[in-house]
Design an enzyme around this catalytic site. Structure first.
Site, PDB file in Angstrom:
ATOM      1  N   TYR A 174      29.414 -82.803 -74.748  1.00  0.00           N
ATOM      2  CA  TYR A 174      30.835 -82.762 -74.423  1.00  0.00           C
ATOM      3  C   TYR A 174      31.030 -83.066 -72.934  1.00  0.00           C
ATOM      4  O   TYR A 174      30.191 -82.691 -72.101  1.00  0.00           O
ATOM      5  CB  TYR A 174      31.425 -81.385 -74.712  1.00  0.00           C
ATOM      6  N   TYR A 187      24.033 -81.558 -81.800  1.00  0.00           N
ATOM      7  CA  TYR A 187      23.604 -80.986 -80.518  1.00  0.00           C
ATOM      8  C   TYR A 187      23.033 -79.586 -80.730  1.00  0.00           C
ATOM      9  O   TYR A 187      23.384 -78.883 -81.681  1.00  0.00           O
ATOM     10  CB  TYR A 187      24.756 -80.953 -79.509  1.00  0.00           C
ATOM     11  N   ARG A 202      23.839 -78.024 -84.330  1.00  0.00           N
ATOM     12  CA  ARG A 202      25.113 -78.159 -85.012  1.00  0.00           C
ATOM     13  C   ARG A 202      25.216 -79.537 -85.645  1.00  0.00           C
ATOM     14  O   ARG A 202      24.894 -80.545 -85.026  1.00  0.00           O
ATOM     15  CB  ARG A 202      26.271 -77.986 -84.024  1.00  0.00           C
ATOM     16  N   HIS A 243      30.379 -83.228 -85.877  1.00  0.00           N
ATOM     17  CA  HIS A 243      31.689 -82.765 -86.318  1.00  0.00           C
ATOM     18  C   HIS A 243      32.764 -83.149 -85.321  1.00  0.00           C
ATOM     19  O   HIS A 243      32.482 -83.413 -84.147  1.00  0.00           O
ATOM     20  CB  HIS A 243      31.694 -81.244 -86.530  1.00  0.00           C
ATOM     21  N   HIS A 290      36.547 -81.679 -83.858  1.00  0.00           N
ATOM     22  CA  HIS A 290      37.467 -80.551 -83.797  1.00  0.00           C
ATOM     23  C   HIS A 290      38.897 -81.066 -83.940  1.00  0.00           C
ATOM     24  O   HIS A 290      39.280 -82.033 -83.282  1.00  0.00           O
ATOM     25  CB  HIS A 290      37.339 -79.810 -82.467  1.00  0.00           C
TER      26      HIS A 290
END
Length: 255
Positions: free
Chosen positions: A124, A163, A173, A176, A178
């Site tokens: 991110y 990640y 994870r 995906h 959000h």
């Protein structure tokens, strides 16, 4: 002693077994997980422990302290995360489209939908993300759009990478996106996640597995839609967001 994936797997198996037994005995489907889901370790530490406080008085008083959004706040490129910088981002281009629906399948029009995500390397663009994967100077990973009269939304972006996170040893994870959905006010905000079909990490992720009902969990997984794919440009995924009712999309706040 470090918490391992095997430890998490045993906890998840026990929860699934208990849920299956409860359903066989007539318990209703659990479309939303508890706020303190033990395999998701940090949820135990940070979930609300007191009942929610009702806001009394004029609802407009609350809205004065929240953001105000309108059609003029959305620009032509806010829903295309691949053209927001001077160069092109790295990774697989994807198109994500669907509809925002109420419990009766009716379109919910004019609603703000926000998206944020990791880049193709699974990182991110945020100071708190210290994952040693490269940042992409041409990809910030945030976008927004308003639903159309038919409840439709549309994003062009980059497929995010998986990640690591420190829930337990070797925790990863699944890829995906959000999603944040606003109603008529900031206080009506709902947050959820969309996943990609066939991800091998599904079974190992306590966050996704916290949705113990199989059908509810499957509603978080998008469908590949070849008609949405653009020739020599991007792959297409379709994902509807249902706000309430038996087909509701899981939201992070629970119900």
């Amino acid at each position: 002693m470090a918490l391992t994936q095997s430890d998490i797997d045993r906890e998840l198996a026990h929860i699934r077994e208990s849920y299956g037994k409860a359903r066989a005995e007539g318990a209703p489907a659990a479309d939303h997980p508890p706020r303190d889901f033990p395999p998701y370790r940090s949820s135990v530490l940070r979930h609300p422990k007191q009942p929610l406080v009702a806001v009394h008085g004029d609802p407009e008083t609350v809205e004065l302290h929240t953001p105000v959004f309108g059609h003029t706040d959305i620009t032509a490129i806010d829903n295309d995360l691949t053209v927001q910088h001077q160069g092109e981002p790295l990774g697989e281009r994807i198109t994500v489209s669907g509809r925002l629906l109420d419990s009766r399948g009716r379109p919910v029009r004019g609603q703000l939908i926000e998206l944020w995500q990791a880049n193709a390397s699974g990182r991110y663009a945020h100071l708190r993300d210290q994952h040693p994967a490269p940042l992409d100077p041409n990809f910030t990973g945030v976008g927004r759009t308003l639903t159309g009269d038919d409840g439709s939304y549309h994003f062009t972006t980059i497929k995010p990478g998986a990640y690591p996170w420190r829930n337990h040893e070797n925790a990863w994870r699944p890829a995906h996106l959000h999603f944040s959905v606003f109603g008529a006010a900031f206080t009506q905000r709902l947050v959820t996640q969309m996943y990609f079909p066939g991800d091998p990490l599904f079974a190992y992720d306590p966050i996704l597995q916290s949705v113990t009902d199989d059908s509810a969990r499957q509603r978080l997984v998008a469908t590949y839609d070849h008609a949405l794919s653009r020739p020599e440009w991007s792959l297409g995924y379709r994902w509807d967001i249902v706000l309430d009712g038996p087909s509701a999309t899981w939201i992070e706040e629970g119900r």
